[in-house]
Enzyme design. Structure first.
Site, PDB file in Angstrom:
ATOM      1  N   ASP A   1       0.803  -1.225   0.000  1.00 27.72           N
ATOM      2  CA  ASP A   1       0.000   0.000   0.000  1.00 27.72           C
ATOM      3  C   ASP A   1       0.838   1.279   0.000  1.00 27.72           C
ATOM      4  O   ASP A   1       0.305   2.367  -0.022  1.00 27.72           O
ATOM      5  CB  ASP A   1      -0.963   0.006   1.189  1.00 27.72           C
ATOM      6  CG  ASP A   1      -0.229   0.044   2.523  1.00 27.72           C
ATOM      7  OD1 ASP A   1       1.008   0.204   2.536  1.00 27.72           O
ATOM      8  OD2 ASP A   1      -0.894  -0.082   3.557  1.00 27.72           O
TER       9      ASP A   1
ATOM     10  N   TYR B   1      10.741   4.124   1.324  1.00 24.84           N
ATOM     11  CA  TYR B   1      11.546   3.072   1.956  1.00 24.84           C
ATOM     12  C   TYR B   1      13.013   3.124   1.559  1.00 24.84           C
ATOM     13  O   TYR B   1      13.860   2.493   2.201  1.00 24.84           O
ATOM     14  CB  TYR B   1      10.955   1.685   1.650  1.00 24.84           C
ATOM     15  CG  TYR B   1       9.887   1.305   2.656  1.00 24.84           C
ATOM     16  CD1 TYR B   1      10.221   0.677   3.844  1.00 24.84           C
ATOM     17  CD2 TYR B   1       8.551   1.599   2.425  1.00 24.84           C
ATOM     18  CE1 TYR B   1       9.262   0.341   4.779  1.00 24.84           C
ATOM     19  CE2 TYR B   1       7.580   1.280   3.361  1.00 24.84           C
ATOM     20  CZ  TYR B   1       7.937   0.643   4.541  1.00 24.84           C
ATOM     21  OH  TYR B   1       6.987   0.322   5.467  1.00 24.84           O
TER      22      TYR B   1
END
Ligand code: NAD
Ligand code: G6P
Ligand code: MN
Length: 441
Positions: free
Chosen positions: A170, A264
């Site tokens: 997500d 990330y």
């Protein structure tokens, strides 16, 4: 319209009530006939299950609702399994985050040594539920959220190549929601190009349906603010540590300003910064246990105590609505374009065919077809090759029970400074994960 039977694996997840709310909210687009929660921890799941049973009776009396720990009950007569299990639960997430700190390396749920340790635990749990689904409902699809999605996806490719499992994340959807806020558009009106691995990728284009390109406007914003938006766009990813992550995208972006980065990447480009900003006594696992987990479970207990869900609403997981889009795409052959983790097979032309990559796909009744993203630059290609090799080595280590390969995986990870640190880490991780990992020789 056809009505569907859905089983949620990891029924005791903090995300279960949000997904159930979202399913109810989408009942006109994706009607349900049956909803089942499955977990191997009946006590944990029971707290949510009892509350959701009350809520379902009030808000969707025609949908059969069951919560169970019996795989046969959970997986018989289903069309979809939505999976979000956490093998080892929050107790082990805390270990994944804290143990590496003793070796001078940051700890994180899905990246670096913590992600590798979690991967070694998750594979067993994932194979178990895939096998249950195929035994009791051979035609069903599994839409899997369970992390670490990159390693789980590689394990599925190697160990269950013919299974109908789609691995999803997500984060790109959440970030797209931020981008759409930045340019004043609706996420649904935007179409992106993107290449990478799970939790490791870059946007190359963000266009509206008429073909107008917005990437330069977003780049300008991100170069100053990262993905930190003026107005909160979500109920997820809002805690202080997440705000820091959105902001840090500014520094990730600077390394290659041609593209827009996945947040990330901060763990790979700024591991020293992440390490320095971690509190060894209180990591993200602690933040979630005191926050989302407490909130969701307290609410559930309150509903059960009062005997009604009237006036006590769980939050709808806006981010999870894309799991419904995905289920609809398969069920109704909608050919929706979405980012999924799939076998490369030429989608990134200068990257191995057998790598699990995250790219836009067209999804229909037979699953996803990846959209070719072409050739990627050397810098990103090299980073991705290093990381995907780590993920492949983890799966090889799991399959072969190989200490050597897991040592190599840790040594190769950009987050670990040396083979010595990797070995010390590995020995500690083996000890901490007793009963969860296969035996390594
Ligand atoms: P959680 O610990 O609250 O819930 C996980 C549940 O899984 C627990 O109730 C646990 O008992 C159950 N479980 C563990 N092993 C099982 C097994 N073998 N069979 C059946 N049930 C099992 O965790 P959470 O924070 O709600 O997250 C759930 C999962 O969703 C995690 O893997 C998390 O990383 C993942 N997640 C992924 C994304 C994504 O982008 N892909 C987004 C959000 C969460
Ligand atoms: C994002 C990622 C997920 C990850 C989650 C962690 O949504 O895409 O893969 O599990 O963040 O969030 P948390 O709130 O549990 O730290
Ligand atoms: Mn994710």
């Amino acid at each position: 319209m056809k009505q569907f039977s859905v089983s949620i694996a990891g029924g005791g997840s903090t995300f279960t009530p949000g997904i159930v709310m979202m399913l109810l909210d989408n009942a006109d687009r994706f009607p349900l006939r049956k909803l089942t929660l499955y977990d191997n921890d009946g006590d944990r799941q029971g707290i949510l299950g009892d509350a959701l049973a009350i809520m379902m009776k009030e808000q969707a009396p025609n949908v059969e609702f069951v919560h169970t720990t019996d795989p046969e009950v959970a997986f018989t007569d289903i069309d979809f399994c939505m999976a979000h299990i956490r093998v080892g639960k929050y107790e082990m997430r805390e270990v994944d985050e804290k143990l590496p700190l003793k070796h001078g390396v940051f700890g994180q749920e899905t990246c670096g040594p913590g992600g590798i340790a979690y991967g070694m635990r998750s594979i067993t749990g994932m194979l178990e539920i895939i096998d249950y689904m195929e035994k009791y409902s051979p035609d069903a699809w599994m839409l899997n959220y369970s992390n670490p999605a990159a390693i789980v996806a590689e394990a599925c490719r190697v160990l269950r190549p013919d299974s109908k499992v789609l691995n999803i994340c997500d984060m790109p959807v959440g970030t797209l929601r931020r981008m759409s806020q930045i340019i004043g558009k609706e996420p649904k009106d935007l179409e992106v190009s993107y290449f990478g691995l799970n939790h490791f990728g870059w946007w190359t284009s963000v266009k509206d349906k008429e073909g107008h390109e917005y990437i330069d406007d977003i780049r300008e914003y991100v170069s100053e603010n990262g993905y930190l938006t003026q107005v909160e766009v979500d109920t997820q990813h809002t805690d202080p540590s997440w705000q820091d992550t959105h902001k840090k995208a500014k520094d990730i972006y600077e390394i290659d300003p041609r593209f827009l980065p996945n947040t990330y990447l901060k763990y790979y480009f700024y591991p020293d910064y992440v390490y320095d900003s971690m509190n060894p006594e209180y990591t993200r696992a602690n933040e979630v246990m005191a926050g989302r987990e407490k909130r969701v479970f307290d609410q559930a207990k309150e509903i059960t105590k009062r005997g009604t869900a009237d006036g006590i609403g769980f939050e709808i997981d806006a981010h999870a609505s894309f799991i419904v889009d995905l289920a609809r795409a398969i069920a109704f052959n909608t050919h929706e374009r979405m980012l999924l983790i799939v076998e490369n097979n030429g989608a990134i032309t200068n990257f191995p065919d057998d790598a699990m990559v995250e790219v836009p796909c067209i999804v229909g009744v037979d699953g996803p077809e990846a959209i070719v993203q072409g050739k990627i630059p050397n810098f990103e290609q090299a980073l991705m090759f290093q990381q995907v090799t780590v993920e492949k080595l983890v799966v090889e280590a799991y399959v072969e029970g190989s200490y050597q390969k897991l040592w190599q995986a840790l040594t190769l990870s950009k987050t670990v400074p040396s083979a010595k640190v990797a070995k010390d880490l590995l020995d500690d991780l083996i000890e901490a994960n007793k009963g969860y990992w296969p035996e390594l020789k």
